[in-house]
Design a protein around this motif. Structure first.
Motif, PDB file in Angstrom:
ATOM      1  N   GLU A  19      48.075  23.939  79.501  1.00  0.00           N
ATOM      2  CA  GLU A  19      47.258  25.126  79.804  1.00  0.00           C
ATOM      3  C   GLU A  19      46.725  25.426  78.389  1.00  0.00           C
ATOM      4  O   GLU A  19      47.262  25.508  77.373  1.00  0.00           O
ATOM      5  CB  GLU A  19      48.125  26.423  80.187  1.00  0.00           C
ATOM      6  CG  GLU A  19      48.969  26.128  81.261  1.00  0.00           C
ATOM      7  CD  GLU A  19      48.317  25.813  82.804  1.00  0.00           C
ATOM      8  OE1 GLU A  19      47.000  26.508  82.650  1.00  0.00           O
ATOM      9  OE2 GLU A  19      48.435  25.089  83.466  1.00  0.00           O
ATOM     10  N   SER A  75      48.966  28.184  87.303  1.00  0.00           N
ATOM     11  CA  SER A  75      49.429  27.028  86.552  1.00  0.00           C
ATOM     12  C   SER A  75      49.117  25.644  87.263  1.00  0.00           C
ATOM     13  O   SER A  75      48.656  25.673  88.631  1.00  0.00           O
ATOM     14  CB  SER A  75      51.043  26.978  86.737  1.00  0.00           C
ATOM     15  OG  SER A  75      51.559  25.665  86.330  1.00  0.00           O
ATOM     16  N   GLU A 106      50.653  22.920  86.609  1.00  0.00           N
ATOM     17  CA  GLU A 106      51.584  22.097  86.335  1.00  0.00           C
ATOM     18  C   GLU A 106      52.338  21.147  87.546  1.00  0.00           C
ATOM     19  O   GLU A 106      51.726  21.729  88.700  1.00  0.00           O
ATOM     20  CB  GLU A 106      53.030  22.671  85.687  1.00  0.00           C
ATOM     21  CG  GLU A 106      52.764  23.200  84.260  1.00  0.00           C
ATOM     22  CD  GLU A 106      53.962  23.945  83.797  1.00  0.00           C
ATOM     23  OE1 GLU A 106      55.100  23.771  84.424  1.00  0.00           O
ATOM     24  OE2 GLU A 106      53.981  24.140  82.723  1.00  0.00           O
TER      25      GLU A 106
END
Length: 309
Positions: free
Chosen positions: A160, A173, A175
């Motif tokens: 990020e 996010s 991820e």
């Protein structure tokens, strides 16, 4: 029979015996796959970007949530055929995975790392809209083939706020729990990395175009910028990786995957490499029951428990 709004449970089963009719038993747990086409996930500089979403479903549990694979369709970084792989990807979807096929800005309109930025924003969109597509937002994976394999690998490397990250969804996010790399074009370092590209590394080659129509024979720093293994270190936090590559790939040399695998192993990362003997650049070999089961088991070992999965 009364005409009304019946629930499934209260609707009477047809039990009359019909001569020569064959009754087939069903469980309600059979998995079907629905298709949501051209779902807009972003607009960048006036360019609309879309997802093709494949959703598993069953009769018994219509509200079940599933892990999601955000899949980047390869195209030599040029304009993608995002529909072409949907039938094959449906084999994975039928094992209980939502598949979201990503359209990225191609090399004719945007240079690297635009493709990585787009894929990461697709992941964020999926996380935001997880409820709309029965997705477990804590179990999102990224995968891709060829140029899409390179993009998928970078999705797992970029953090990020990095230079390669340009979020359209602040606070969400990007991820992922793991990375699926299908014969990825993960290196621009090798002189024979693209065995059938006669103009390799020149400005009009696929790799030259995505790096800003540059002559990569003279720009080593750009070749390194687009090469995944140049970012791998012992300190780098990267999700587990699974790699598939054909031993007779005429488009992306299998040595690219082997080199990446060795670098990941040397740095202590969780990585598996599967070499498909005799396979070329893609094809049905990569979507057999055996290969899909390998992917299924890989994901299941990494997923937090999903109800009913």
């Amino acid at each position: 029979m009364e005409v009304k709004t019946w629930t499934y449970d209260e609707f009477p089963d047809f039990t009359e015996e019909i001569e020569d009719a064959v009754r087939l038993t069903t469980s309600g747990n059979e998995v079907g796959v629905s298709y949501h086409h051209d779902v807009k996930y972003a607009e960048v500089n006036g360019i609309s970007l879309h997802l093709q979403i494949l959703n598993p479903f069953t009769r018994n549990d219509p509200d079940k949530v599933y892990p999601c694979i955000v899949y980047v369709q390869g195209s030599a970084w040029m304009e993608q055929d995002v529909y072409g792989s949907c039938t094959l990807l449906g084999k994975l979807a039928a094992k209980g995975y939502v598949i979201a096929v990503v359209q990225y800005r191609h090399s004719g309109i945007a240079a690297f790392p635009a493709q990585v930025q787009d894929a990461r924003n697709a992941i964020r969109y999926i996380r935001i809209h997880a409820g709309d597509y029965h997705i477990d937002q804590d179990n999102i994976f990224v995968g891709g083939s060829s140029s899409g394999g390179q993009v998928a690998m970078f999705c797992g490397i970029v953090k990020e706020g990095d230079e390669m990250d340009a979020t359209l969804y602040p606070g969400v996010s990007a991820e992922v729990k793991g990375i699926l790399d299908y014969y990825g074009a993960v290196s621009m370092l090798e002189e024979d990395g693209f065995p059938s590209t006669l103009n390799h590394h020149l400005p009009d080659s696929p790799e030259g175009m995505v790096m800003g129509h540059s002559n990569l024979r003279e720009r080593t720093e750009l070749r390194e910028k687009a090469t995944v293994e140049c970012y791998i270190t012992h300190k780098l936090d990267i999700p587990p990786v699974i790699i598939f590559h054909g031993t007779k790939d005429r488009t992306v040399n299998v040595s690219q995957s082997v080199s990446l695998y060795k670098k990941l192993k040397a740095c202590g990362k969780n990585v598996r490499l599967y070499l498909l003997e005799g396979a070329d650049h893609g094809g049905a070999e990569f979507w057999t029951e055996e290969v899909c089961n390998i992917v299924d088991n890989f994901i299941k070992t990494l997923s937090w428990p999903v109800p009913g999965h």
